[in-house]
Design a protein around this motif. Structure first.
Motif, PDB file in Angstrom:
ATOM      1  N   LEU A  15      -8.962  17.911  -7.706  1.00 57.98           N
ATOM      2  CA  LEU A  15     -10.156  17.070  -7.752  1.00 57.98           C
ATOM      3  C   LEU A  15      -9.930  15.843  -8.630  1.00 57.98           C
ATOM      4  CD1 LEU A  15     -12.848  19.888  -8.158  1.00 57.98           C
ATOM      5  CD2 LEU A  15     -12.072  18.773  -6.051  1.00 57.98           C
ATOM      6  N   ILE A  16      -9.216  16.032  -9.744  1.00 61.46           N
ATOM      7  CA  ILE A  16      -8.924  14.904 -10.633  1.00 61.46           C
ATOM      8  C   ILE A  16      -8.040  13.888  -9.930  1.00 61.46           C
ATOM      9  CG2 ILE A  16      -7.849  14.237 -12.816  1.00 61.46           C
ATOM     10  CD1 ILE A  16      -8.582  16.998 -13.900  1.00 61.46           C
ATOM     11  N   VAL A  17      -7.015  14.379  -9.235  1.00 61.24           N
ATOM     12  CA  VAL A  17      -6.084  13.471  -8.566  1.00 61.24           C
ATOM     13  C   VAL A  17      -6.775  12.712  -7.444  1.00 61.24           C
ATOM     14  CG1 VAL A  17      -4.042  13.410  -7.089  1.00 61.24           C
ATOM     15  CG2 VAL A  17      -4.009  14.743  -9.184  1.00 61.24           C
ATOM     16  N   PHE A  18      -7.563  13.410  -6.626  1.00 69.13           N
ATOM     17  CA  PHE A  18      -8.266  12.720  -5.549  1.00 69.13           C
ATOM     18  C   PHE A  18      -9.279  11.722  -6.112  1.00 69.13           C
ATOM     19  CE2 PHE A  18      -7.260  16.285  -2.443  1.00 69.13           C
ATOM     20  CZ  PHE A  18      -6.362  15.501  -1.752  1.00 69.13           C
ATOM     21  N   GLY A  19      -9.903  12.073  -7.233  1.00 72.41           N
ATOM     22  CA  GLY A  19     -10.809  11.116  -7.854  1.00 72.41           C
ATOM     23  C   GLY A  19     -10.096   9.864  -8.330  1.00 72.41           C
ATOM     24  N   LEU A  20      -8.895  10.028  -8.912  1.00 70.17           N
ATOM     25  CA  LEU A  20      -8.127   8.870  -9.366  1.00 70.17           C
ATOM     26  C   LEU A  20      -7.615   8.042  -8.188  1.00 70.17           C
ATOM     27  CD1 LEU A  20      -6.073  10.464 -12.289  1.00 70.17           C
ATOM     28  CD2 LEU A  20      -7.940   8.822 -12.468  1.00 70.17           C
ATOM     29  N   VAL A  21      -7.225   8.730  -7.112  1.00 72.63           N
ATOM     30  CA  VAL A  21      -6.745   7.987  -5.939  1.00 72.63           C
ATOM     31  C   VAL A  21      -7.877   7.176  -5.322  1.00 72.63           C
ATOM     32  CG1 VAL A  21      -5.829   8.250  -3.607  1.00 72.63           C
ATOM     33  CG2 VAL A  21      -4.877   9.595  -5.464  1.00 72.63           C
ATOM     34  N   LEU A  22      -9.056   7.758  -5.210  1.00 73.29           N
ATOM     35  CA  LEU A  22     -10.191   7.002  -4.685  1.00 73.29           C
ATOM     36  C   LEU A  22     -10.593   5.879  -5.642  1.00 73.29           C
ATOM     37  CD1 LEU A  22     -12.377   9.919  -3.261  1.00 73.29           C
ATOM     38  CD2 LEU A  22     -10.891   8.355  -2.003  1.00 73.29           C
ATOM     39  N   GLU A  23     -10.477   6.125  -6.939  1.00 66.71           N
ATOM     40  CA  GLU A  23     -10.802   5.082  -7.919  1.00 66.71           C
ATOM     41  C   GLU A  23      -9.788   3.949  -7.897  1.00 66.71           C
ATOM     42  OE1 GLU A  23     -11.936   4.789 -12.708  1.00 66.71           O
ATOM     43  OE2 GLU A  23     -11.041   6.602 -11.858  1.00 66.71           O
ATOM     44  N   PHE A  29      -8.774   2.304  -5.462  1.00 71.25           N
ATOM     45  CA  PHE A  29      -9.186   1.217  -4.566  1.00 71.25           C
ATOM     46  C   PHE A  29     -10.124   0.241  -5.266  1.00 71.25           C
ATOM     47  CE2 PHE A  29      -7.912   4.559  -1.640  1.00 71.25           C
ATOM     48  CZ  PHE A  29      -7.151   3.850  -0.734  1.00 71.25           C
ATOM     49  N   GLN A  30     -10.759   0.671  -6.358  1.00 71.78           N
ATOM     50  CA  GLN A  30     -11.563  -0.244  -7.160  1.00 71.78           C
ATOM     51  C   GLN A  30     -10.733  -0.915  -8.248  1.00 71.78           C
ATOM     52  OE1 GLN A  30     -14.784   2.142  -8.640  1.00 71.78           O
ATOM     53  NE2 GLN A  30     -15.838   2.240  -6.655  1.00 71.78           N
ATOM     54  N   LEU A  31      -9.792  -0.169  -8.828  1.00 66.38           N
ATOM     55  CA  LEU A  31      -8.953  -0.736  -9.890  1.00 66.38           C
ATOM     56  C   LEU A  31      -7.864  -1.639  -9.324  1.00 66.38           C
ATOM     57  CD1 LEU A  31      -8.584   2.504 -12.044  1.00 66.38           C
ATOM     58  CD2 LEU A  31     -10.150   0.593 -12.417  1.00 66.38           C
ATOM     59  N   ILE A  32      -7.311  -1.261  -8.177  1.00 67.95           N
ATOM     60  CA  ILE A  32      -6.290  -2.073  -7.497  1.00 67.95           C
ATOM     61  C   ILE A  32      -6.784  -2.328  -6.082  1.00 67.95           C
ATOM     62  CG2 ILE A  32      -3.852  -2.312  -6.920  1.00 67.95           C
ATOM     63  CD1 ILE A  32      -3.243  -0.137  -8.927  1.00 67.95           C
ATOM     64  N   PRO A  33      -7.612  -3.326  -5.872  1.00 66.10           N
ATOM     65  CA  PRO A  33      -8.139  -3.582  -4.523  1.00 66.10           C
ATOM     66  C   PRO A  33      -7.023  -3.935  -3.547  1.00 66.10           C
ATOM     67  CG  PRO A  33      -9.380  -4.786  -6.209  1.00 66.10           C
ATOM     68  CD  PRO A  33      -8.149  -4.263  -6.873  1.00 66.10           C
ATOM     69  N   ILE A  34      -7.316  -3.716  -2.288  1.00 60.95           N
ATOM     70  CA  ILE A  34      -6.364  -4.061  -1.239  1.00 60.95           C
ATOM     71  C   ILE A  34      -6.190  -5.574  -1.206  1.00 60.95           C
ATOM     72  CG2 ILE A  34      -5.953  -4.022   1.253  1.00 60.95           C
ATOM     73  CD1 ILE A  34      -7.502  -1.390   1.315  1.00 60.95           C
ATOM     74  N   GLN A  84       0.825  -1.207   0.000  1.00 65.78           N
ATOM     75  CA  GLN A  84       0.000   0.000   0.000  1.00 65.78           C
ATOM     76  C   GLN A  84       0.861   1.260   0.000  1.00 65.78           C
ATOM     77  OE1 GLN A  84      -3.307  -0.101  -0.465  1.00 65.78           O
ATOM     78  NE2 GLN A  84      -2.966  -2.308  -0.621  1.00 65.78           N
ATOM     79  N   ILE A  85       1.967   1.239   0.733  1.00 63.10           N
ATOM     80  CA  ILE A  85       2.874   2.388   0.717  1.00 63.10           C
ATOM     81  C   ILE A  85       3.502   2.545  -0.664  1.00 63.10           C
ATOM     82  CG2 ILE A  85       5.034   3.285   1.679  1.00 63.10           C
ATOM     83  CD1 ILE A  85       4.278   2.016   4.329  1.00 63.10           C
ATOM     84  N   LEU A  86       3.829   1.431  -1.327  1.00 68.81           N
ATOM     85  CA  LEU A  86       4.404   1.495  -2.674  1.00 68.81           C
ATOM     86  C   LEU A  86       3.415   2.059  -3.683  1.00 68.81           C
ATOM     87  CD1 LEU A  86       6.730   0.827  -4.605  1.00 68.81           C
ATOM     88  CD2 LEU A  86       5.766  -1.476  -4.848  1.00 68.81           C
ATOM     89  N   ILE A  87       2.141   1.702  -3.553  1.00 69.40           N
ATOM     90  CA  ILE A  87       1.125   2.252  -4.464  1.00 69.40           C
ATOM     91  C   ILE A  87       1.002   3.759  -4.284  1.00 69.40           C
ATOM     92  CG2 ILE A  87      -1.325   2.243  -5.038  1.00 69.40           C
ATOM     93  CD1 ILE A  87      -1.399  -0.712  -4.285  1.00 69.40           C
ATOM     94  N   GLY A  88       0.920   4.212  -3.030  1.00 62.74           N
ATOM     95  CA  GLY A  88       0.853   5.651  -2.779  1.00 62.74           C
ATOM     96  C   GLY A  88       2.106   6.378  -3.231  1.00 62.74           C
ATOM     97  N   LEU A  89       3.273   5.751  -3.030  1.00 63.23           N
ATOM     98  CA  LEU A  89       4.529   6.360  -3.472  1.00 63.23           C
ATOM     99  C   LEU A  89       4.571   6.490  -4.989  1.00 63.23           C
ATOM    100  CD1 LEU A  89       7.484   7.283  -3.087  1.00 63.23           C
ATOM    101  CD2 LEU A  89       8.136   4.870  -3.055  1.00 63.23           C
ATOM    102  N   THR A  90       4.120   5.466  -5.704  1.00 60.03           N
ATOM    103  CA  THR A  90       4.126   5.512  -7.167  1.00 60.03           C
ATOM    104  C   THR A  90       3.205   6.601  -7.689  1.00 60.03           C
ATOM    105  OG1 THR A  90       4.569   3.132  -7.218  1.00 60.03           O
ATOM    106  CG2 THR A  90       3.778   4.133  -9.243  1.00 60.03           C
ATOM    107  N   PHE A 130       2.936  -4.064  -8.305  1.00 56.34           N
ATOM    108  CA  PHE A 130       4.169  -3.752  -9.022  1.00 56.34           C
ATOM    109  C   PHE A 130       4.543  -4.898  -9.954  1.00 56.34           C
ATOM    110  CE2 PHE A 130       8.691  -2.742  -9.490  1.00 56.34           C
ATOM    111  CZ  PHE A 130       8.610  -1.380  -9.719  1.00 56.34           C
ATOM    112  N   SER A 131       4.967  -4.537 -11.172  1.00 54.67           N
ATOM    113  CA  SER A 131       5.374  -5.517 -12.174  1.00 54.67           C
ATOM    114  C   SER A 131       6.452  -4.902 -13.047  1.00 54.67           C
ATOM    115  CB  SER A 131       4.170  -5.961 -13.017  1.00 54.67           C
ATOM    116  OG  SER A 131       3.635  -4.868 -13.734  1.00 54.67           O
ATOM    117  N   GLN A 132       7.001  -5.708 -13.955  1.00 55.53           N
ATOM    118  CA  GLN A 132       8.020  -5.208 -14.863  1.00 55.53           C
ATOM    119  C   GLN A 132       7.445  -4.168 -15.823  1.00 55.53           C
ATOM    120  OE1 GLN A 132      10.029  -8.299 -16.972  1.00 55.53           O
ATOM    121  NE2 GLN A 132      11.546  -6.933 -17.892  1.00 55.53           N
ATOM    122  N   ASP A 133       6.192  -4.364 -16.230  1.00 51.59           N
ATOM    123  CA  ASP A 133       5.537  -3.388 -17.094  1.00 51.59           C
ATOM    124  C   ASP A 133       5.368  -2.049 -16.371  1.00 51.59           C
ATOM    125  OD1 ASP A 133       3.989  -2.682 -19.554  1.00 51.59           O
ATOM    126  OD2 ASP A 133       2.351  -2.533 -18.117  1.00 51.59           O
TER     127      ASP A 133
END
Length: 256
Positions: A142-150, A152-157, A76-82, A162-165
């Motif tokens: 607003l766009i960034v907060f919307g993407l961050v909240l989204e 959690f649906q695109l990358i569930p906990i 989760q820290i890596l996702i937020g860092l990225t 992280f991948s090579q791609d």
């Protein structure tokens, strides 16, 4: 009493997972990590958004003291860092552009101490402030907060991230730091290049003339004039850089 403590602990564990991702994002992103947004505001904002996410999504129950829990904490820290590094690259483009313009004008020695970027030229500070205003003016927060909240649906906990791609996308996106800087600083740099060429011809034709006495004031004055007249184009280019950052952030999250 014991039952109520267990319920409180269970609710806290539900909130802590999205809060890790949101706190890492707020700590590493370029706009919300400035000194004007102090730690209390970031903690309150991260907790409020995490509580909102925990009420809308089904958060898995993971013990943070177990091996899987420790892996999930780092994930989760890596996702937020990225996600935060995406905006850091866009902000770095403004700083590099300011450094290029300052070097061309002869203002490299006029530096200011920026707690976020270090010792940067004054023009870099100006572009950084301009980039922040453009970001807020186009509704980037607003766009960034919307993407961050989204996210959690695109990358569930609990899902691998992280991948090579993903590493390849991050390396490709880091090139925007130099491409965006070149686009922003190009009008001033090209104009001052032709002035330097003209000063070189003058110095060659009249070696006894002290060209530095005339050249430095001319470069500084011309640089500021071109910077003023190219402000509209620079705003459009900065807006384009932020738009590319939003698209890259969405692609990182795996959205179409």
């Amino acid at each position: 009493m014991n039952a109520s403590l267990i319920e409180i602990l269970d609710k806290f564990l539900v909130v802590i997972w999205p809060m890790l991702r949101l706190s890492a994002f707020l700590a590493f992103t370029s706009i919300f990590s400035i000194r004007a947004v102090n730690m209390r505001i970031r903690v309150l904002l991260g907790f409020s958004m995490a509580f909102l996410v925990s009420q809308q999504l089904d958060i898995p129950r993971i013990d943070p003291l177990s091996a899987d829990g420790l892996v999930e904490i780092f994930r989760q820290i890596l996702i937020g860092l990225t996600m935060g590094l995406v905006s850091q690259v866009a902000s770095a483009a403004m700083v590099v552009a300011g450094q290029a313009v300052s070097g061309s004008m002869g203002l490299s020695i006029a530096n200011m101490m920026d707690p976020n970027m270090g010792n940067v030229p004054v023009i870099s500070q100006f572009f950084n402030i301009l980039g922040t205003l453009v970001f807020l003016g186009m509704g980037g927060h607003l766009i960034v907060f919307g993407l961050v909240l989204e996210s959690f649906q695109l990358i569930p906990i609990g899902q691998p991230f992280f991948s090579q791609d993903m590493l390849g996308k991050m390396i490709n996106w880091s090139a925007m730091m130099f491409l965006g800087a070149l686009l922003i600083a190009l009008p001033v740099m090209m104009t001052l290049l032709f002035i330097n060429i003209g000063l070189g011809f003058v110095a060659r034709a009249a070696p006894s003339l002290n060209i530095f006495t005339v050249g430095f004031p001319a470069l500084i004055l011309t640089g500021f004039v071109i910077l003023i007249f190219s402000m509209g184009n620079n705003v459009a280019r900065i807006q384009w850089v932020w738009a590319q950052a939003f698209l890259v952030l969405r692609s990182f999250l795996g959205a179409s």
